[in-house]
Write an enzyme that holds these catalytic residues in place. Structure first.
Site, PDB file in Angstrom:
ATOM      1  CE1 TYR A  46      -4.294  -1.311  -0.119  1.00  0.00           C
ATOM      2  CE2 TYR A  46      -3.555  -2.778   1.624  1.00  0.00           C
ATOM      3  CZ  TYR A  46      -4.496  -2.422   0.669  1.00  0.00           C
ATOM      4  OH  TYR A  46      -5.641  -3.178   0.497  1.00  0.00           O
ATOM      5  CG  PHE A  79      -6.481   5.823   5.172  1.00  0.00           C
ATOM      6  CD1 PHE A  79      -5.991   4.744   4.448  1.00  0.00           C
ATOM      7  CD2 PHE A  79      -6.963   6.922   4.474  1.00  0.00           C
ATOM      8  CE1 PHE A  79      -5.985   4.756   3.054  1.00  0.00           C
ATOM      9  CE2 PHE A  79      -6.965   6.949   3.080  1.00  0.00           C
ATOM     10  CZ  PHE A  79      -6.465   5.858   2.370  1.00  0.00           C
ATOM     11  NE  ARG A 117     -12.101   0.520  -9.127  1.00  0.00           N
ATOM     12  CZ  ARG A 117     -11.461   0.797  -7.988  1.00  0.00           C
ATOM     13  NH1 ARG A 117     -10.639  -0.089  -7.467  1.00  0.00           N
ATOM     14  NH2 ARG A 117     -11.645   1.938  -7.369  1.00  0.00           N
ATOM     15  CB  THR A 141     -13.690   2.566  -1.128  1.00  0.00           C
ATOM     16  OG1 THR A 141     -13.121   2.538  -2.436  1.00  0.00           O
ATOM     17  CG2 THR A 141     -12.598   2.295  -0.104  1.00  0.00           C
ATOM     18  NE  ARG A 149     -14.503  -2.883  -1.064  1.00  0.00           N
ATOM     19  CZ  ARG A 149     -13.737  -2.196  -1.902  1.00  0.00           C
ATOM     20  NH1 ARG A 149     -14.262  -1.348  -2.769  1.00  0.00           N
ATOM     21  NH2 ARG A 149     -12.421  -2.344  -1.867  1.00  0.00           N
ATOM     22  CG  ASN A 164     -12.642  -1.998   2.091  1.00  0.00           C
ATOM     23  OD1 ASN A 164     -11.745  -2.796   2.336  1.00  0.00           O
ATOM     24  ND2 ASN A 164     -12.507  -1.025   1.215  1.00  0.00           N
ATOM     25  CD  GLU A 215      -2.999  -3.665  -6.686  1.00  0.00           C
ATOM     26  OE1 GLU A 215      -3.120  -2.480  -6.338  1.00  0.00           O
ATOM     27  OE2 GLU A 215      -3.989  -4.411  -6.925  1.00  0.00           O
TER      28      GLU A 215
HETATM   29  P1  CMP Z   1      -8.561  -0.845  -0.868  1.00  0.00           P
HETATM   30  O1  CMP Z   1      -9.408  -0.923  -2.079  1.00  0.00           O
HETATM   31  O2  CMP Z   1      -7.841  -2.058  -0.426  1.00  0.00           O
HETATM   32  O3  CMP Z   1      -7.476   0.323  -1.074  1.00  0.00           O
HETATM   33  C1  CMP Z   1      -6.963   1.090  -0.016  1.00  0.00           C
HETATM   34  C2  CMP Z   1      -7.651   0.831   1.286  1.00  0.00           C
HETATM   35  O4  CMP Z   1      -7.502   1.845   2.252  1.00  0.00           O
HETATM   36  C3  CMP Z   1      -9.152   0.781   1.054  1.00  0.00           C
HETATM   37  O5  CMP Z   1      -9.492  -0.360   0.348  1.00  0.00           O
HETATM   38  C4  CMP Z   1      -9.675   0.889   2.470  1.00  0.00           C
HETATM   39  O6  CMP Z   1      -9.609  -0.348   3.157  1.00  0.00           O
HETATM   40  C5  CMP Z   1      -8.661   1.828   3.083  1.00  0.00           C
HETATM   41  N1  CMP Z   1      -9.185   3.175   3.151  1.00  0.00           N
HETATM   42  C6  CMP Z   1      -9.493   3.997   2.133  1.00  0.00           C
HETATM   43  N2  CMP Z   1      -9.923   5.182   2.595  1.00  0.00           N
HETATM   44  C7  CMP Z   1      -9.885   5.100   3.942  1.00  0.00           C
HETATM   45  C8  CMP Z   1     -10.201   5.998   4.992  1.00  0.00           C
HETATM   46  N3  CMP Z   1     -10.655   7.242   4.733  1.00  0.00           N
HETATM   47  N4  CMP Z   1     -10.030   5.579   6.257  1.00  0.00           N
HETATM   48  C9  CMP Z   1      -9.573   4.335   6.507  1.00  0.00           C
HETATM   49  N5  CMP Z   1      -9.238   3.424   5.550  1.00  0.00           N
HETATM   50  C10 CMP Z   1      -9.411   3.811   4.287  1.00  0.00           C
END
Ligand code: CMP
Length: 138
Positions: free
Chosen positions: A50, A58, A86, A92, A103, A113, A127
Site C-alpha cells: 500500500y 489512514f 470493481r 470502497t 462489500r 471493507n 499487484e
Molecule cells: P482498498 O481498495 O484495499 O485500497 C486502499 C484501502 O484503504 C481501502 O481499500 C480501504 O480499506 C482503506 N481506506 C481507504 N480510505 C480510507 C479511509 N478514509 N479511512 C480508513 N481506511 C481507508
C-alpha cells in the site's frame, strides 16, 4: 483469455468465515481464478503493497489491519476484469456500496471493507507480481 485483476479477501472477512461465499460470488460472476493463496503479510509487506497511500492519514491503520491476520490473495481473469470486478465489489465505503455487491454484503466499515480490487490494468499487473511468481499461475 481475458485480462487480469488482483484481489485480496481482507483479514476480518477471512476471520468471519466469508472466504468460501466471496469466492463463490467471484466465480459465479465469470472470473477465473488464475492464482490464489492464503498468506499472513508482515507489516513491512503490507506497507510496501500500500506504499501508494503512504502519505494518507489512514496509512498506519491500514498497514496494521492488513498485517493483523491472514488474507486470501488471488489473480482473477475475465474480459474487462478491472472494471467488472470493481462493479462486483462496490464502493470502497460499504455504506455507499450498491445492494448485491460484495462489500454491501460482507464489509464491516470503510477501513474493514472485506475485499481489495485493483484500480487499473497497470496496477493489477504490479499487484499480481507483488504476490505471485509466474510459476504459480495456471
Ligand atoms: P482498498 O481498495 O484495499 O485500497 C486502499 C484501502 O484503504 C481501502 O481499500 C480501504 O480499506 C482503506 N481506506 C481507504 N480510505 C480510507 C479511509 N478514509 N479511512 C480508513 N481506511 C481507508
Amino acid at each position: 483469455m481475458g485480462n487480469i485483476t488482483f484481489t485480496m479477501i481482507k483479514p476480518e472477512a477471512v476471520e468471519a468465515g466469508y472466504t468460501g461465499a466471496i469466492l463463490s460470488r467471484i466465480e459465479s460472476e465469470g472470473f477465473r481464478i488464475v492464482a490464489m493463496k492464503k498468506v499472513h503479510l508482515t507489516p513491512e509487506r503490507a506497507g510496501n503493497f500500500y506504499a501508494i497511500h503512504k502519505e494518507r492519514p489512514f496509512y498506519n491503520e491500514l498497514v496494521e489491519y492488513m498485517s493483523g491476520g491472514p488474507i486470501i490473495a488471488a489473480i482473477l481473469e475475465k474480459d474487462n476484469a478491472v472494471a467488472d470486478f470493481r462493479l462486483l465489489i462496490g464502493a470502497t465505503n460499504p455504506a455507499e456500496a450498491e445492494e448485491g455487491t460484495i462489500r454491501a454484503e460482507f464489509a464491516e466499515s470503510l477501513s474493514k471493507n472485506a475485499v481489495h480490487g485493483s484500480d487499473s490494468d497497470e496496477n493489477a499487473i504490479i499487484e499480481a507480481d507483488f504476490h505471485f511468481s509466474h510459476a504459480e499461475r495456471f
